[in-house]
Write a protein that holds these residues in place. Structure first.
Motif, PDB file in Angstrom:
ATOM      1  N   SER A  11       0.812  -1.136   0.081  1.00  0.00           N
ATOM      2  CA  SER A  11       0.178   0.036  -0.047  1.00  0.00           C
ATOM      3  C   SER A  11       0.919   1.203   0.089  1.00  0.00           C
ATOM      4  O   SER A  11       0.352   2.236  -0.418  1.00  0.00           O
ATOM      5  CB  SER A  11      -0.886  -0.023   1.163  1.00  0.00           C
ATOM      6  N   PRO A  15       0.893   2.490  -4.105  1.00  0.00           N
ATOM      7  CA  PRO A  15      -0.489   2.730  -3.754  1.00  0.00           C
ATOM      8  C   PRO A  15      -1.340   2.660  -4.912  1.00  0.00           C
ATOM      9  O   PRO A  15      -2.440   2.373  -4.726  1.00  0.00           O
ATOM     10  CB  PRO A  15      -0.297   4.105  -3.362  1.00  0.00           C
ATOM     11  N   TRP A  19      -4.622   0.225  -4.602  1.00  0.00           N
ATOM     12  CA  TRP A  19      -5.815   0.922  -4.311  1.00  0.00           C
ATOM     13  C   TRP A  19      -6.698   0.562  -5.610  1.00  0.00           C
ATOM     14  O   TRP A  19      -8.118   0.543  -5.410  1.00  0.00           O
ATOM     15  CB  TRP A  19      -6.051   2.419  -4.155  1.00  0.00           C
ATOM     16  N   TRP A  46      -8.415  10.681  -5.473  1.00  0.00           N
ATOM     17  CA  TRP A  46      -8.509   9.383  -5.710  1.00  0.00           C
ATOM     18  C   TRP A  46      -9.750   9.106  -6.636  1.00  0.00           C
ATOM     19  O   TRP A  46     -10.783   9.582  -6.743  1.00  0.00           O
ATOM     20  CB  TRP A  46      -8.711   8.685  -4.345  1.00  0.00           C
ATOM     21  N   ALA A 261     -12.591   3.223   0.744  1.00  0.00           N
ATOM     22  CA  ALA A 261     -12.015   3.129   1.864  1.00  0.00           C
ATOM     23  C   ALA A 261     -12.968   2.305   2.774  1.00  0.00           C
ATOM     24  O   ALA A 261     -12.432   1.486   3.587  1.00  0.00           O
ATOM     25  CB  ALA A 261     -11.781   4.417   2.479  1.00  0.00           C
ATOM     26  N   GLY A 424      -1.869   2.152   3.674  1.00  0.00           N
ATOM     27  CA  GLY A 424      -2.306   3.602   2.992  1.00  0.00           C
ATOM     28  C   GLY A 424      -1.713   4.562   4.145  1.00  0.00           C
ATOM     29  O   GLY A 424      -1.702   5.895   3.441  1.00  0.00           O
ATOM     30  N   TYR A 425      -1.689   4.495   5.281  1.00  0.00           N
ATOM     31  CA  TYR A 425      -1.338   5.666   6.013  1.00  0.00           C
ATOM     32  C   TYR A 425       0.086   5.489   6.456  1.00  0.00           C
ATOM     33  O   TYR A 425       0.865   4.241   6.907  1.00  0.00           O
ATOM     34  CB  TYR A 425      -2.115   5.453   7.516  1.00  0.00           C
ATOM     35  N   PRO A 454      -4.661   8.540   2.174  1.00  0.00           N
ATOM     36  CA  PRO A 454      -5.273   7.343   1.501  1.00  0.00           C
ATOM     37  C   PRO A 454      -6.652   7.864   1.131  1.00  0.00           C
ATOM     38  O   PRO A 454      -7.359   8.717   1.685  1.00  0.00           O
ATOM     39  CB  PRO A 454      -5.113   6.205   2.478  1.00  0.00           C
TER      40      PRO A 454
END
Ligand code: ATP
Ligand code: MG
Length: 636
Positions: A11, A15, A19, A46, A261, A424-425, A454
């Motif tokens: 991630s 990314p 995603w 996104w 998410a 993602g973080y 994210p």
């Protein structure tokens, strides 16, 4: 490398690929054209070019596969009602509501402010907005006119959706007069007000502006309202932060990133499966209510249990400290989400209530919103016999930042730690003054997130890009990083510990102490139920710590001797654990602490009272009486 470590690494390292894969968890009308656009940092886009709809993903998508299964279960121990809606029924209700809003002129991009109690119509209204591409702004039901007025002013809604009243512990709170007063105070006037009449309080209707929902909904009984396809980056909603530390910030969220998410978190973090029941005890007025009462569970094809009432009252409106467990048994809840503050309330009930019901369906209890102290975690963990999963996040993030991802890999939680960074973080700990990264174990600093943030993370502050950048991204010198404004450390295994908010630090004779650490030391005392510690200006030492304690039994409240004795014990305990410097100057006993409506300690207000200052914005306070008690406890 463990399975989760590898998942996390992907991630962060790739990314877009990561995603793009997660984006398959939702339905798209047209697929995203660009997965990630971070060219205008710190703003992130996104899934640009993709079109989708939150309501489609929450409701319509499930009609073919699980149309007759329960989608929304509404339980109110305030009115003694219990009603279940299948996905088909929810679909019909949402379309009726959407058609009613359309008749009032609501379309894509219009704001609809929702000021509602925890009744099914609140969820219908939110989903109807999503269906139409209107931006909802949910304001916690029962907030005072002043705070509602400032939100009406900020959101400039075309329509307000409300109800005659809410109810709490059997006490009816009429909403309509509060709303009328708020509209009077606001310079922006909504064109229409749509009102659900629960028959709890009389309502005076303003001709031409106010409409009864029942009449409109009935008129549109058979309405078919197609979903408006939105770009992934179109706004889905705005919501205000809790206001624990200052003036609430209007958090703005997108559509596609948020849907992805939530779908991903339902799978990887909550491990909730289609056809099961999810029960979050939060309120639609908070971010948890948006993400994990309304959208998340429904997107995952789960039934969501929406609960109006106290955790200590039954459907017959008699005291019942086991009501939540009764509901877990009845609806075979598999995933439950609550807050430490609620567990502390339950802790005062008979522990036998936890053993009275068949809780075998339950796989985990998630707790968030404030630090989870170890005694509380142990108590509920032993009582329920399921994993207690602390998770740390903010209104701004929309979904957990730190926790464990049991859907990816069964991972052990550690008491006192919300867990590890979620996929993602990029979570870092920085030195507050120099901005230098602290990568060693147990070094204390500010918890920050490196961009790009994210999917699901806030887009900006509503109508105020500048405030977004200046408030969140400019607090560390020389670096463009998002500050959580929370202190933290990371242990040798990579688990984070949150040590309180950056404005909750006190400076005693040149030594910096976290109020939260002192609170931890005090809450370990057997006679202490709850505690708040604040720093108070002191001519000699700069600041001193003051502790306000809710004792487990009332003795210390009424009896000066007992109070003096307990104060001495508590001071000794802090000195033994943290050193004499951390010892509070005073310990005062009260029967309740001032908290926000979401159960967070209002330390800034306590501090202001101690320093004889104006406590400032109290719009989100739960019980002003608790602040009065603090004031009284200070007089000799
Ligand atoms: P405001 O930003 O307006 O002052 P707020 O920060 O209370 O209000 P929220 O977004 O509701 O508004 O709360 C997020 C904060 O709650 C976090 O920054 C953190 O301080 C605290 N918090 C949330 N979950 C946890 C947790 N699991 N452990 C410790 N603290 C938590
Ligand atoms: Mg905050």
């Amino acid at each position: 490398m463990s399975r989760y470590a590898e998942f996390y690494r992907q991630s962060i390292d790739a990314p877009e690929a990561f995603w793009a894969e997660q984006a398959k968890l939702i339905d798209w009308k047209t697929p995203p054209q660009q997965i990630l656009d971070a060219s205008n940092a710190p703003f992130v886009r996104w899934f640009a070019g993709g079109t989708t709809n939150l309501c489609h993903n929450a409701v319509d998508r499930h009609l073919a596969t699980r149309g007759d299964q329960p989608a929304l279960i509404a339980v109110s121990t305030e009115t003694g009602t219990e009603k279940s809606y299948s996905f088909k029924e929810l679909h019909a209700e949402v379309q009726r509501f959407a058609a009613s809003l359309m008749e009032l002129g609501v379309g894509k991009g219009d704001r609809v402010l929702i000021y509602m109690p925890m009744i099914p119509e609140a969820a219908f209204a939110m989903l109807a907005c999503a269906r139409l591409g209107a931006i909802h702004c949910v304001v916690f039901g029962g907030f005072a006119s002043g705070s509602l007025a400032s939100r009406i002013e900020d959101a400039t809604p075309k329509v307000v959706v409300s109800a005659d009243a809410g109810s709490r512990g059997g006490k009816v709170l009429a909403y309509k007069p509060l709303l009328d007063e708020a509209i009077r105070q606001s310079s922006h006037k909504p064109e229409s007000v749509l009102l659900v009449d629960r028959g709890l309080a009389p309502m005076a209707l303003t001709e031409g502006r106010d409409h009864l929902a029942a009449a409109l909904v009935e008129k549109h009984r058979d309405a078919q309202v197609p979903c408006t396809w939105l770009d992934a980056t179109d706004i889905s909603y705005t919501i205000y932060t809790s206001g624990t530390t200052g003036r609430p910030k209007g958090v703005q969220r997108d559509t596609g990133g948020y849907a992805v998410a939530l779908a991903a978190s339902m799978k990887h973090i909550f491990d909730g499966r289609p056809g099961e029941t999810y029960f979050s005890t939060s309120d639609i007025g908070w971010v948890v209510g948006h993400s994990y009462i309304v959208y998340g569970p429904l997107i995952a094809g789960m039934a969501t249990l929406m609960y109006e009432g106290l955790p200590t009252q039954g459907l017959d409106r008699q005291p019942d400290g086991g009501i939540w467990w009764r509901l877990v048994e009845k609806y075979k809840v598999t995933v439950m989400f609550s807050a430490p503050t609620a567990v502390r309330v339950l802790k005062k009930q008979d522990p036998a209530l936890l053993k009275k019901y068949d809780l075998s369906s339950l796989r985990a209890l998630f707790l968030a919103g404030e630090p989870l102290d170890e005694p509380t975690a142990r108590w509920i963990s032993e009582g329920l016999g399921v994993p207690i999963i602390d998770n740390y996040w903010q209104t701004e993030s929309g979904w957990p930042i730190l926790t464990v991802a049991n859907g990816v890999e069964q991972t052990r939680s550690k008491f006192g730690s919300p867990g590890v960074p979620m996929y993602g973080y990029k979570v870092k700990i920085l030195h507050e003054a120099t901005g230098e990264e602290l990568s060693g174990a147990n070094e204390k600093g500010v918890v920050v997130i490196e961009g790009p943030t994210p999917p699901g993370f806030m887009q900006t502050v509503w109508k105020d890009d500048e405030r977004f950048v200046n408030t969140y991204w400019k607090s560390v010198p020389g670096k463009l990083v998002y500050s959580t404004f929370d202190w933290g450390i990371r242990d040798e295994d990579g688990y984070f510990y949150i040590l309180g908010r950056t404005d909750d630090v006190i400076n005693v004779a040149g030594h910096r102490l976290g109020t939260r650490e002192i609170e931890e030391a005090i809450s370990g005392h057997a006679k202490v139920a709850e505690v708040a510690v604040v720093g108070v200006a002191d001519a000699l030492k700069g600041q001193v710590a003051m502790a306000f304690v809710v004792p487990k039994d009332g003795a210390a409240l009424g009896d000066d001797q007992a109070a003096l004795f307990l104060e001495g014990e508590i001071m000794k305990q802090v000195a033994d654990q943290l050193g004499a410097l951390a010892r509070p100057a005073r310990v005062r006993f009260v029967s309740a602490l001032p908290k926000t409506r979401s159960g967070k300690l209002l330390r800034r207000a306590i501090q202001a009272v101690c320093e004889q200052r104006d406590p400032g914005d109290l719009t989100t306070i739960e019980d002003p009486g608790a602040l009065q008690q603090i004031r009284r406890s200070l007089s000799p």
